[in-house]
Design an enzyme around this catalytic site. Structure first.
Site, PDB file in Angstrom:
ATOM      1  N   HIS A 182       0.838  -1.204   0.000  1.00  0.00           N
ATOM      2  CA  HIS A 182       0.000   0.000   0.000  1.00  0.00           C
ATOM      3  C   HIS A 182       0.874   1.255   0.000  1.00  0.00           C
ATOM      4  CE1 HIS A 182      -3.117  -2.588   2.315  1.00  0.00           C
ATOM      5  NE2 HIS A 182      -3.623  -2.381   1.097  1.00  0.00           N
ATOM      6  N   LYS A 233     -18.521  -6.031   7.967  1.00  0.00           N
ATOM      7  CA  LYS A 233     -17.302  -6.860   7.966  1.00  0.00           C
ATOM      8  C   LYS A 233     -16.395  -6.407   9.108  1.00  0.00           C
ATOM      9  CE  LYS A 233     -13.665  -7.702   4.684  1.00  0.00           C
ATOM     10  NZ  LYS A 233     -13.146  -7.222   3.412  1.00  0.00           N
ATOM     11  N   ARG A 260      -1.236  -6.092  -8.691  1.00  0.00           N
ATOM     12  CA  ARG A 260      -0.141  -6.990  -8.316  1.00  0.00           C
ATOM     13  C   ARG A 260       0.135  -8.014  -9.398  1.00  0.00           C
ATOM     14  NH1 ARG A 260      -3.034  -8.174  -2.699  1.00  0.00           N
ATOM     15  NH2 ARG A 260      -4.700  -8.110  -4.233  1.00  0.00           N
ATOM     16  N   SER A 271      -3.014  -7.725   2.730  1.00  0.00           N
ATOM     17  CA  SER A 271      -3.275  -7.611   4.177  1.00  0.00           C
ATOM     18  C   SER A 271      -3.715  -8.967   4.739  1.00  0.00           C
ATOM     19  CB  SER A 271      -4.366  -6.570   4.450  1.00  0.00           C
ATOM     20  OG  SER A 271      -3.954  -5.307   4.025  1.00  0.00           O
TER      21      SER A 271
HETATM   22  O1  PNS Z   1      -8.532  -2.985   0.256  1.00  0.00           O
HETATM   23  P1  PNS Z   1      -9.735  -3.517  -0.466  1.00  0.00           P
HETATM   24  O2  PNS Z   1     -10.704  -4.128   0.512  1.00  0.00           O
HETATM   25  O3  PNS Z   1      -9.367  -4.447  -1.589  1.00  0.00           O
HETATM   26  O4  PNS Z   1     -10.450  -2.228  -1.134  1.00  0.00           O
HETATM   27  C1  PNS Z   1     -11.607  -2.372  -1.934  1.00  0.00           C
HETATM   28  C2  PNS Z   1     -12.305  -1.022  -2.118  1.00  0.00           C
HETATM   29  C3  PNS Z   1     -12.545  -0.347  -0.786  1.00  0.00           C
HETATM   30  C4  PNS Z   1     -11.449  -0.122  -2.971  1.00  0.00           C
HETATM   31  C5  PNS Z   1     -13.648  -1.319  -2.847  1.00  0.00           C
HETATM   32  O5  PNS Z   1     -14.304  -2.362  -2.181  1.00  0.00           O
HETATM   33  C6  PNS Z   1     -14.578  -0.127  -2.873  1.00  0.00           C
HETATM   34  O6  PNS Z   1     -14.367   0.801  -3.631  1.00  0.00           O
HETATM   35  N1  PNS Z   1     -15.593  -0.150  -1.989  1.00  0.00           N
HETATM   36  C7  PNS Z   1     -16.536   0.937  -1.820  1.00  0.00           C
HETATM   37  C8  PNS Z   1     -17.935   0.533  -2.269  1.00  0.00           C
HETATM   38  C9  PNS Z   1     -18.098   0.758  -3.761  1.00  0.00           C
HETATM   39  O7  PNS Z   1     -17.949   1.851  -4.260  1.00  0.00           O
HETATM   40  N2  PNS Z   1     -18.450  -0.343  -4.452  1.00  0.00           N
HETATM   41  C10 PNS Z   1     -18.631  -0.335  -5.886  1.00  0.00           C
HETATM   42  C11 PNS Z   1     -17.329  -0.482  -6.630  1.00  0.00           C
HETATM   43  S1  PNS Z   1     -17.576  -0.415  -8.342  1.00  0.00           S
END
Ligand code: PNS
Length: 157
Positions: free
Chosen positions: A13, A37, A86, A123
């Protein structure tokens, strides 16, 4: 905008955040608060760790958000989401989200190839390794390694 769960922040990150801070005038690290969650670390603990590890970057700040990323981007007037890729396995889902986000609100996504040093890092994997007593110190900031040990206790014998 560098969004994520950051439970906890890893060197992968930080690599993306640091590189974004050199490309953009201002970077927001958006920590998703997902009430359905439960993470290993609370919202405050994640923000606290992120705050510590980004101290060297003058143009980076940490904020939390709930709900849609695009709504948060709009509220913060952030036009670009920066995501690390990645491996090819990340691409499918990231592409779907990027296409949804541009369709929903015109928010662009910039994909950055991760430093190959971190191409296997997540993570979840860090938590799993730390839980069983493995050494995660090469993969997370020192502060995070300490907090993981405090949270998970001594490794099982
Ligand atoms: O670290 P992560 O959990 O892989 O991050 C994922 C994240 C937070 C970037 C993604 O889940 C997200 O954007 N969530 C917010 C909800 C949202 O906008 N969902 C629609 C995505 S198209």
């Amino acid at each position: 905008m560098c969004p994520g769960s950051f439970d906890p922040v890893t060197n992968g990150h930080l690599d993306i955040i640091g590189r974004a801070s050199r490309l953009f005038d201002e970077v927001i690290v958006g920590v998703l608060i997902n009430q359905s969650k439960t993470g290993l670390f609370s919202e405050d603990e994640r923000i606290d760790m992120l705050g510590e590890v980004i101290q060297g970057y003058d143009n980076v700040r940490v904020l939390t958000f709930r709900g849609l990323l695009v709504d948060f981007c709009r509220a913060q007037e952030a036009g670009v989401v920066v995501k690390g890729l990645r491996a090819v396995s990340d691409f499918d889902y990231e592409l779907q989200m990027a296409q949804m986000n541009i369709g929903l609100a015109g928010v662009e996504t910039l994909f950055m190839p991760t430093n190959p040093l971190y191409s296997f890092l997540s993570s979840s994997l860090v938590k799993e390794v730390a839980k069983w007593g493995g050494d995660v110190s090469p993969h997370v900031p020192d502060l995070v390694a300490v907090r993981l040990r405090e949270r998970l206790g001594p490794p099982p014998s």
